[in-house]
Structures are given as structure tokens and as C-alpha cells.
Design an enzyme around this catalytic site. Structure first.
Site, PDB file in Angstrom:
ATOM      1  N   ASP A 152     -24.135  18.844  16.971  1.00 57.21           N
ATOM      2  CA  ASP A 152     -23.751  18.320  15.656  1.00 57.21           C
ATOM      3  C   ASP A 152     -22.242  18.102  15.622  1.00 57.21           C
ATOM      4  O   ASP A 152     -21.500  18.754  16.345  1.00 57.21           O
ATOM      5  CB  ASP A 152     -24.035  19.336  14.540  1.00 57.21           C
TER       6      ASP A 152
HETATM    7  N1  URA Z   1     -28.508  23.734  16.785  1.00 57.71           N
HETATM    8  C1  URA Z   1     -27.812  23.265  15.752  1.00 57.71           C
HETATM    9  O1  URA Z   1     -28.088  23.590  14.608  1.00 57.71           O
HETATM   10  N2  URA Z   1     -26.794  22.420  16.002  1.00 57.71           N
HETATM   11  C2  URA Z   1     -26.434  22.045  17.229  1.00 57.71           C
HETATM   12  O2  URA Z   1     -25.487  21.276  17.396  1.00 57.71           O
HETATM   13  C3  URA Z   1     -27.173  22.551  18.305  1.00 57.71           C
HETATM   14  C4  URA Z   1     -28.211  23.383  18.049  1.00 57.71           C
END
Ligand code: URA
Length: 241
Positions: free
Chosen positions: A106
Site C-alpha cells: 500500500d
Molecule cells: N497488508 C496490508 O494491509 N498492506 C500491505 O501493503 C501489505 C499487506
């Protein structure tokens, strides 16, 4: 491309480490243009010669590249973004074309991101069938109880279905928050954030510290490093059919 020693070509094609490739050659398991070769000095031209191990042809033409980036938060996991947001491209020096990230983190997640042009390996690493573990350090709101963490360990219902069992450990308090380590073997969208939200302890910081056998270690934020031959072999090993 010019002629190169077989064991080097084999290692680059992901067969095994150079040393192990030498053993395969010595054992008579390697052919060049259909002929068994056992001499370790044998060379082949990746553009002209057909090399096979146990009868399986190797793809020699493409030089695969493998990197680990310590992604900072605040950038998206693409090379260019139509909305003009900062991307991971700003942390990458000029690299061979065709490189992409293996999966996504993310925008607000930091940590280990693998970058490669090896599409086949990337697809395997992301395929649920191989259950490749991904470990995260999460800072979450409040103090999750043992019972709440146990729900994450067993698997918890999310809006796209139940999660598989996870390994979760509270590492200690951080002011009014708690630092935890979690290992999941799936890769659904915002999965770790959704899992902790589901037990009432939303994530405020998230960092990926390991992807299969590859560890972030003390690699500085924003830095890129090339994986070692040993790491590439280990990565291929976890996603072998
Ligand atoms: N889980 C999440 O919530 N975000 C990420 O970027 C990777 C795994």
C-alpha cells in the site's frame, strides 16, 4: 551474447547455484545441442546453443535481474501513476527494461519489495498454491488481548472470505499502541490492515520485513540492492512445483 561457461549460464537461468550446476554437469545431466557434456570448462552461446538439464530446455537469452527495495511510505507500487502520485520509480536507478514489483505494498506501507523482470517466478511467488510467507511489523492501536490475537492465528472472517491461519506475536507496547509481528501466506488487498481492524486494533504503521527467504535486514529506507545468487536460488526454491 558471447560464449560463457555452462555453470554460469545455468545459474543465471535459475537452475541452481553455480556450484550445484557444476555437480549437475559432472553428473552428466546437462546437454549442449543434444550432446551430454561433463567438462566444467564447457562454454555455450546463449543465443545459439540449446542447453538442457535432464532433458528440459533452459531459457538462456533473457538475463533475469532480481532486486530488493526498501520502499518508503508515501509512494505507490507502480513505475508510473496516471494520477501523478509519487511512485517507487524515484528510488530506482536506470535499470534494465521490463522490471516490475512482485505484488504491491500500500501507499502507506513501507519495507521489502522485490523487483524483477522474471515474470514466471513473480507469478509463482504470488500464487496462493505456494503459500509463500510474508512477515510484517505492525504498530496497532491499543493493546490486543491474547484472545484477539488467537482469532488472527486461527483465521478471521473478512468481507472477501476467511483468512488462513497466521503467525502473530505481540512484541511490546509503544505508547498507547502495540508493536506486533505477523506472518501471512496470502496476499489479499490491505490484508494485514483489514485483519487487525477486524479485531478492533487498526494498524497505524506497517512494514514488510521478509518475503519468503528474503529479509529486509538493515537495508536503508529508499535503498535498492541486488539479491545474491544464493538468495535468488532460495527464492526459486520456495516456489518450485
Ligand atoms: N497488508 C496490508 O494491509 N498492506 C500491505 O501493503 C501489505 C499487506
Amino acid at each position: 551474447m558471447s560464449e560463457q561457461r555452462l555453470q554460469k549460464l545455468m545459474a543465471r537461468a535459475g537452475v541452481a547455484s553455480r556450484r550445484r550446476s557444476e555437480e549437475l554437469i559432472a553428473a552428466g545431466r546437462v546437454t549442449v545441442n543434444g550432446e551430454v557434456v561433463t567438462s566444467l570448462g564447457t562454454k555455450a552461446d546463449p543465443d545459439r546453443d540449446a542447453v538442457a538439464v535432464d532433458g528440459r530446455a533452459l531459457e538462456l537469452g533473457v538475463a533475469h535481474a532480481y532486486f530488493a527495495l526498501n520502499k518508503p511510505r508515501g509512494c505507490v507500487t507502480t513505475m508510473s501513476d496516471p494520477q501523478g502520485r509519487p511512485t517507487i520509480a524515484r528510488f530506482l536507478p536506470p535499470l534494465p527494461p521490463g522490471l516490475f514489483a512482485v505484488g504491491r505494498l500500500d501507499m502507506d506501507t513501507e519495507g521489502l519489495l522485490l523487483i524483477t523482470n522474471d515474470g514466471e517466478l513473480a507469478a509463482r511467488l504470488l500464487h496462493p498454491r505456494y503459500h509463500v510467507p510474508k512477515t510484517y511489523r505492525a504498530v496497532v492501536a491499543g493493546r490486543p488481548s491474547d484472545a484477539e490475537l488467537a482469532r488472527l492465528r486461527r483465521g478471521i472472517e473478512l468481507d472477501d472470505g476467511p483468512t488462513q491461519p497466521a503467525e502473530v506475536e505481540a512484541l511490546g507496547p509503544r505508547d498507547d499502541r502495540t508493536e506486533a509481528r505477523i506472518t501471512i501466506r496470502e496476499g489479499r488487498k490491505r490484508q494485514v490492515r483489514r485483519m487487525f481492524s477486524a479485531i478492533g486494533h487498526p494498524v497505524t504503521e506497517l512494514e514488510r520485513t521478509a518475503f519468503g527467504p528474503i529479509e529486509l535486514g538493515d537495508q536503508p529506507r529508499g535503498a535498492l540492492r541486488e539479491l545474491t545468487e544464493h538468495e535468488v536460488t532460495a527464492l526459486k526454491e520456495v516456489a518450485r512445483s
